[in-house]
Design a protein around this motif. Structure first.
Motif, PDB file in Angstrom:
ATOM      1  N   LEU A 100      14.307  72.992  75.530  1.00  0.00           N
ATOM      2  CA  LEU A 100      15.425  73.864  75.917  1.00  0.00           C
ATOM      3  C   LEU A 100      16.561  73.040  76.531  1.00  0.00           C
ATOM      4  CD1 LEU A 100      13.455  76.899  77.394  1.00  0.00           C
ATOM      5  CD2 LEU A 100      14.938  76.960  75.380  1.00  0.00           C
ATOM      6  N   ASP A 101      16.186  72.038  77.310  1.00  0.00           N
ATOM      7  CA  ASP A 101      17.177  71.148  77.915  1.00  0.00           C
ATOM      8  C   ASP A 101      17.994  70.470  76.807  1.00  0.00           C
ATOM      9  OD1 ASP A 101      18.458  68.875  79.203  1.00  0.00           O
ATOM     10  OD2 ASP A 101      17.081  69.160  80.873  1.00  0.00           O
ATOM     11  N   ALA A 102      17.291  69.982  75.776  1.00  0.00           N
ATOM     12  CA  ALA A 102      17.973  69.297  74.668  1.00  0.00           C
ATOM     13  C   ALA A 102      18.879  70.254  73.883  1.00  0.00           C
ATOM     14  CB  ALA A 102      16.942  68.663  73.738  1.00  0.00           C
ATOM     15  N   ILE A 103      18.421  71.510  73.706  1.00  0.00           N
ATOM     16  CA  ILE A 103      19.236  72.525  73.014  1.00  0.00           C
ATOM     17  C   ILE A 103      20.516  72.783  73.811  1.00  0.00           C
ATOM     18  CG2 ILE A 103      19.366  74.981  72.383  1.00  0.00           C
ATOM     19  CD1 ILE A 103      16.331  74.782  71.662  1.00  0.00           C
ATOM     20  N   LEU A 104      20.368  72.981  75.122  1.00  0.00           N
ATOM     21  CA  LEU A 104      21.533  73.264  75.967  1.00  0.00           C
ATOM     22  C   LEU A 104      22.489  72.068  75.997  1.00  0.00           C
ATOM     23  CD1 LEU A 104      19.625  75.150  78.785  1.00  0.00           C
ATOM     24  CD2 LEU A 104      21.522  76.110  77.459  1.00  0.00           C
ATOM     25  N   ALA A 105      21.926  70.860  76.026  1.00  0.00           N
ATOM     26  CA  ALA A 105      22.772  69.655  76.042  1.00  0.00           C
ATOM     27  C   ALA A 105      23.572  69.550  74.741  1.00  0.00           C
ATOM     28  CB  ALA A 105      21.897  68.412  76.240  1.00  0.00           C
ATOM     29  N   ARG A 106      22.905  69.823  73.625  1.00  0.00           N
ATOM     30  CA  ARG A 106      23.552  69.730  72.310  1.00  0.00           C
ATOM     31  C   ARG A 106      24.678  70.773  72.185  1.00  0.00           C
ATOM     32  NH1 ARG A 106      20.356  68.426  67.578  1.00  0.00           N
ATOM     33  NH2 ARG A 106      19.241  67.146  69.063  1.00  0.00           N
ATOM     34  N   LEU A 107      24.412  71.982  72.647  1.00  0.00           N
ATOM     35  CA  LEU A 107      25.428  73.037  72.551  1.00  0.00           C
ATOM     36  C   LEU A 107      26.605  72.742  73.490  1.00  0.00           C
ATOM     37  CD1 LEU A 107      23.111  76.154  72.207  1.00  0.00           C
ATOM     38  CD2 LEU A 107      24.574  75.173  70.424  1.00  0.00           C
ATOM     39  N   ARG A 110      28.788  70.337  71.870  1.00  0.00           N
ATOM     40  CA  ARG A 110      29.599  70.992  70.834  1.00  0.00           C
ATOM     41  C   ARG A 110      30.579  72.010  71.434  1.00  0.00           C
ATOM     42  NH1 ARG A 110      25.771  73.216  66.163  1.00  0.00           N
ATOM     43  NH2 ARG A 110      27.816  73.838  65.360  1.00  0.00           N
ATOM     44  N   LYS A 111      30.582  72.094  72.767  1.00  0.00           N
ATOM     45  CA  LYS A 111      31.485  73.008  73.496  1.00  0.00           C
ATOM     46  C   LYS A 111      31.257  74.474  73.107  1.00  0.00           C
ATOM     47  CE  LYS A 111      35.114  69.580  74.437  1.00  0.00           C
ATOM     48  NZ  LYS A 111      34.171  68.455  74.376  1.00  0.00           N
ATOM     49  N   ILE A 112      29.982  74.819  72.902  1.00  0.00           N
ATOM     50  CA  ILE A 112      29.630  76.210  72.570  1.00  0.00           C
ATOM     51  C   ILE A 112      28.961  76.838  73.794  1.00  0.00           C
ATOM     52  CG2 ILE A 112      28.294  77.734  71.061  1.00  0.00           C
ATOM     53  CD1 ILE A 112      28.455  75.529  68.890  1.00  0.00           C
ATOM     54  N   PRO A 113      29.593  77.861  74.391  1.00  0.00           N
ATOM     55  CA  PRO A 113      29.016  78.504  75.571  1.00  0.00           C
ATOM     56  C   PRO A 113      27.692  79.206  75.238  1.00  0.00           C
ATOM     57  CG  PRO A 113      31.322  79.154  75.253  1.00  0.00           C
ATOM     58  CD  PRO A 113      30.882  78.449  74.014  1.00  0.00           C
ATOM     59  N   VAL A 114      26.810  79.255  76.242  1.00  0.00           N
ATOM     60  CA  VAL A 114      25.474  79.821  76.053  1.00  0.00           C
ATOM     61  C   VAL A 114      25.184  80.881  77.109  1.00  0.00           C
ATOM     62  CG1 VAL A 114      22.986  79.291  76.066  1.00  0.00           C
ATOM     63  CG2 VAL A 114      24.599  77.650  75.071  1.00  0.00           C
ATOM     64  N   TYR A 144      22.897  73.462  83.700  1.00  0.00           N
ATOM     65  CA  TYR A 144      23.978  73.507  82.707  1.00  0.00           C
ATOM     66  C   TYR A 144      25.068  74.523  83.059  1.00  0.00           C
ATOM     67  CZ  TYR A 144      21.415  70.276  79.862  1.00  0.00           C
ATOM     68  OH  TYR A 144      20.782  69.140  79.423  1.00  0.00           O
ATOM     69  N   ASP A 145      24.907  75.169  84.228  1.00  0.00           N
ATOM     70  CA  ASP A 145      25.886  76.149  84.683  1.00  0.00           C
ATOM     71  C   ASP A 145      26.149  77.212  83.609  1.00  0.00           C
ATOM     72  OD1 ASP A 145      27.627  77.366  86.424  1.00  0.00           O
ATOM     73  OD2 ASP A 145      29.350  76.135  85.857  1.00  0.00           O
ATOM     74  N   VAL A 146      25.056  77.783  83.085  1.00  0.00           N
ATOM     75  CA  VAL A 146      25.174  78.864  82.109  1.00  0.00           C
ATOM     76  C   VAL A 146      24.588  80.135  82.723  1.00  0.00           C
ATOM     77  CG1 VAL A 146      25.076  77.334  80.088  1.00  0.00           C
ATOM     78  CG2 VAL A 146      22.952  78.344  80.966  1.00  0.00           C
TER      79      VAL A 146
END
Length: 197
Positions: A100-107, A110-114, A144-146
């Motif tokens: 999940l950490d890697a998914i959030l880092a990748r997004l 890519r500057k895609i909010p989650v 990730y401040d989401v």
């Protein structure tokens, strides 16, 4: 040359990225979570299109493996719902957290909010496992401040009539409850997307 349509006339393009709970296992496509959430948001005046990128059986690791081709360029936000299969299989919470950490880092890259949808470990795995697993979501949301919606199945988990015979996957009525409960969090999140440059 044709005049360009102003950007704000386009619907907000979102992707619901998850497992069978997102995919809508056992339900017609119109009753799956992304379709019902899109309808609920449109009814409240939000011009959104939510793509269903749910794959039944996906663990967090499997989600990470397909992330790049599941989230097309131009996506303006992702609702991330993964982890239920990790917990059901009793997989080490450290693996789920790493994926999940890697998914959030990748997004983020890519500057895609989650909007992160949390999961809660089933009680039969014991308190120690639940403590480790359940802590993943608040920790990553803070890192990730989401925004975090604490428990995707809130109001539905353990409710017989809201689940299919397997006791795990929501019925269409169960999806209605999920959508009704998560919509305020999604609306708050959408407000931040619309105000972003």
């Amino acid at each position: 040359m044709m005049a360009m349509t102003p950007l704000h006339a386009e619907p907000l393009r979102l992707v619901a990225f998850g497992d069978s709970l997102t995919a809508g296992l056992g339900l017609p496509a119109k009753d799956a979570f992304p379709a019902k959430l899109q309808a609920a948001l449109k009814a409240k005046g939000h011009d959104v299109v939510i793509e269903n990128a749910g794959v039944s059986g996906d663990t967090t690791t499997a989600g990470l493996a397909r992330l790049d081709w599941s989230i097309p360029d131009g996506t303006q936000g992702v609702i991330l719902e993964l982890g239920a299969n990790d917990a059901l299989r009793g997989l080490d919470p450290a693996i789920a957290e790493k994926s999940l950490d890697a998914i959030l880092a990748r997004l983020k890259e890519r500057k895609i909010p989650v909007l992160l949808a949390g999961m809660v470990a089933p009680p039969n795995l014991g308190g120690g496992y639940a403590e480790r697993f359940n802590a993943i979501y608040p920790r990553l949301a803070a890192k990730y401040d989401v925004p975090l919606y604490p428990f995707f199945l809130d109001g539905v988990a353990g409710q017989g009539k809201l689940n299919q015979p397997d006791g795990i996957h929501p019925t269409a009525a169960g999806v209605d409850v999920i959508v009704e409960r998560i919509t305020p969090a999604v609306e708050r999140w959408l407000a931040t997307l619309k105000s972003a440059p």
